[in-house]
Write an enzyme that holds these catalytic residues in place. Structure first.
Site, PDB file in Angstrom:
ATOM      1  N   GLY A  35       0.830  -1.270   0.026  1.00 54.76           N
ATOM      2  CA  GLY A  35       0.004   0.154   0.546  1.00 54.76           C
ATOM      3  C   GLY A  35       0.382   1.548   0.035  1.00 54.76           C
ATOM      4  N   ASN A  36       2.079   1.001   0.606  1.00 53.52           N
ATOM      5  CA  ASN A  36       3.416   2.443   0.540  1.00 53.52           C
ATOM      6  C   ASN A  36       3.294   2.530  -0.561  1.00 53.52           C
ATOM      7  OD1 ASN A  36       2.676   3.105   3.413  1.00 53.52           O
ATOM      8  ND2 ASN A  36       4.128   1.623   3.911  1.00 53.52           N
ATOM      9  N   LYS A  80      -0.365  -5.569  12.593  1.00 48.19           N
ATOM     10  CA  LYS A  80      -0.820  -4.647  11.796  1.00 48.19           C
ATOM     11  C   LYS A  80      -0.596  -3.585  12.004  1.00 48.19           C
ATOM     12  CE  LYS A  80      -1.151  -4.912   6.715  1.00 48.19           C
ATOM     13  NZ  LYS A  80      -0.257  -4.694   6.221  1.00 48.19           N
ATOM     14  N   LYS A 131      -0.281  -8.685   2.860  1.00 44.61           N
ATOM     15  CA  LYS A 131      -0.599  -9.251   1.476  1.00 44.61           C
ATOM     16  C   LYS A 131       0.484  -9.670   0.921  1.00 44.61           C
ATOM     17  CE  LYS A 131       2.493  -6.132  -0.349  1.00 44.61           C
ATOM     18  NZ  LYS A 131       3.517  -6.168   1.404  1.00 44.61           N
ATOM     19  N   LYS A 191       8.765 -11.128   3.983  1.00 41.28           N
ATOM     20  CA  LYS A 191       8.406 -11.773   3.134  1.00 41.28           C
ATOM     21  C   LYS A 191       9.534 -12.227   2.806  1.00 41.28           C
ATOM     22  CE  LYS A 191       8.604  -6.157   1.501  1.00 41.28           C
ATOM     23  NZ  LYS A 191       6.925  -6.179   0.927  1.00 41.28           N
TER      24      LYS A 191
END
Length: 315
Positions: free
Chosen positions: A11-12, A124, A204, A266
């Protein structure tokens, strides 16, 4: 057969550090992301995009709670709103490069376990950063949980359970097979359990890894703000990783090289994807996405291979 890559955008990437999230800002950022994805398609890959929504869903929550004129909506419905908002921006940007109707934004629900311990341990971050005093005031007034984030202030944190399934996976697969670039699992997907909405926001990268596995995708591309994953980050011995094996990545993770609040999620998503049949995971910036995926070009990001390329060729 054309290979499929699932691209995870934060989103960033659509509301960058220092931006407030205006329409013009998000349009410009979407155009930059579309250019990076366009290069992946030009390299011969089919693409599915999964985007985050941390800044946007947090801003929506603030809007919802700022007036008594209309009822505030629950967090999962705010995630649904961001799927429409960001899906539209990305689809428009991609269609400008590849023609109308190329991109399709799919409203996507993910199933979660109601007993997931994450519901009792919010982690989150969503929304903007606050100074400590303002964060405490909002936490007391609105019942939020707030935590420091990235050394830049405090943010609201919410539950983020593990996604277990994707309700619309058959529709997603059909759209990919029909040749569309599909934007799916926005904000990690709208979480549900037992047919009811779940008060949470899904990570995500985890959602992208799940979608990649369910589709049988060959590559998982995790877009970040840095060109390469670093060892000994911020220390005199800092070094960048180019091509490594999944075993290497797992060892570095176990050694504590990738903290939970930064690169850790990640790496974990990449390893899970590779462990369940994926061929390649990439972690890099938008500009190096296609070059890292194809292994071409003088500059590239970090490639994590399930098995070394030479071993694969020797089979």
């Amino acid at each position: 057969m054309t290979k499929t890559a699932v691209v995870a955008l934060g989103g960033n990437a659509l509301t960058r550090v220092g931006q407030s999230g205006t329409c013009d800002e998000m349009l410009a950022n979407a155009a930059a992301m579309a250019s990076a994805v366009h290069a992946v398609i030009e390299a011969g890959w089919r693409v599915v995009i999964v985007h985050g929504n941390g800044p946007q869903v947090g801003n929506l929550a603030l809007q919802q709670e700022s007036t008594a004129l209309v009822p505030a909506q629950p967090l999962p419905l705010l995630s649904a709103m961001t799927q429409g908002l960001l899906g539209s921006l990305l689809a428009r940007a991609i269609d400008l490069l590849r023609g109308p109707g190329t991109a399709v934004a799919l409203v996507t629900h993910v199933t979660v376990d109601a007993a997931d311990p994450a519901f009792g341990s919010p982690s989150k971050p969503i929304g903007p950063f606050f100074e400590p005093a303002e964060a405490r005031r909002l936490a007391e007034a609105r019942g939020w949980v707030v935590q420091p984030d990235s050394g830049r202030g405090y943010r609201r944190v919410v539950a983020s359970p593990e996604p277990a399934g994707v309700v619309e996976i058959d529709a997603l697969r059909a759209l990919v097979d029909a040749g569309h670039l599909v934007i799916a699992g926005g904000g990690g997907g709208i979480p549900i359990h037992g047919g009811s909405l779940a008060d949470a926001v899904i990570d995500k990268d985890r959602a992208a890894g799940l979608i990649a596995r369910l589709l049988g995708a060959q590559a998982l591309l995790l877009v970040t703000a840095v060109d390469r994953v670093m060892l000994d980050y911020g220390q005199p011995t800092q070094s960048a990783l180019s091509t490594i094996t999944a075993a290497d990545a797992a060892r570095y993770l176990a050694e504590g090289q990738f903290p939970p609040g930064s690169m850790g999620p990640k790496i974990e998503a990449a390893l899970r994807f590779l462990d369940r049949g994926g061929e390649l995971a990439v972690i890099t910036s938008p500009d190096l996405l296609a070059a890292t995926l194809t292994g071409a070009g003088a500059r590239s990001g970090t490639r994590i291979e399930r098995v070394p390329a030479r071993a694969e060729r020797g089979r």
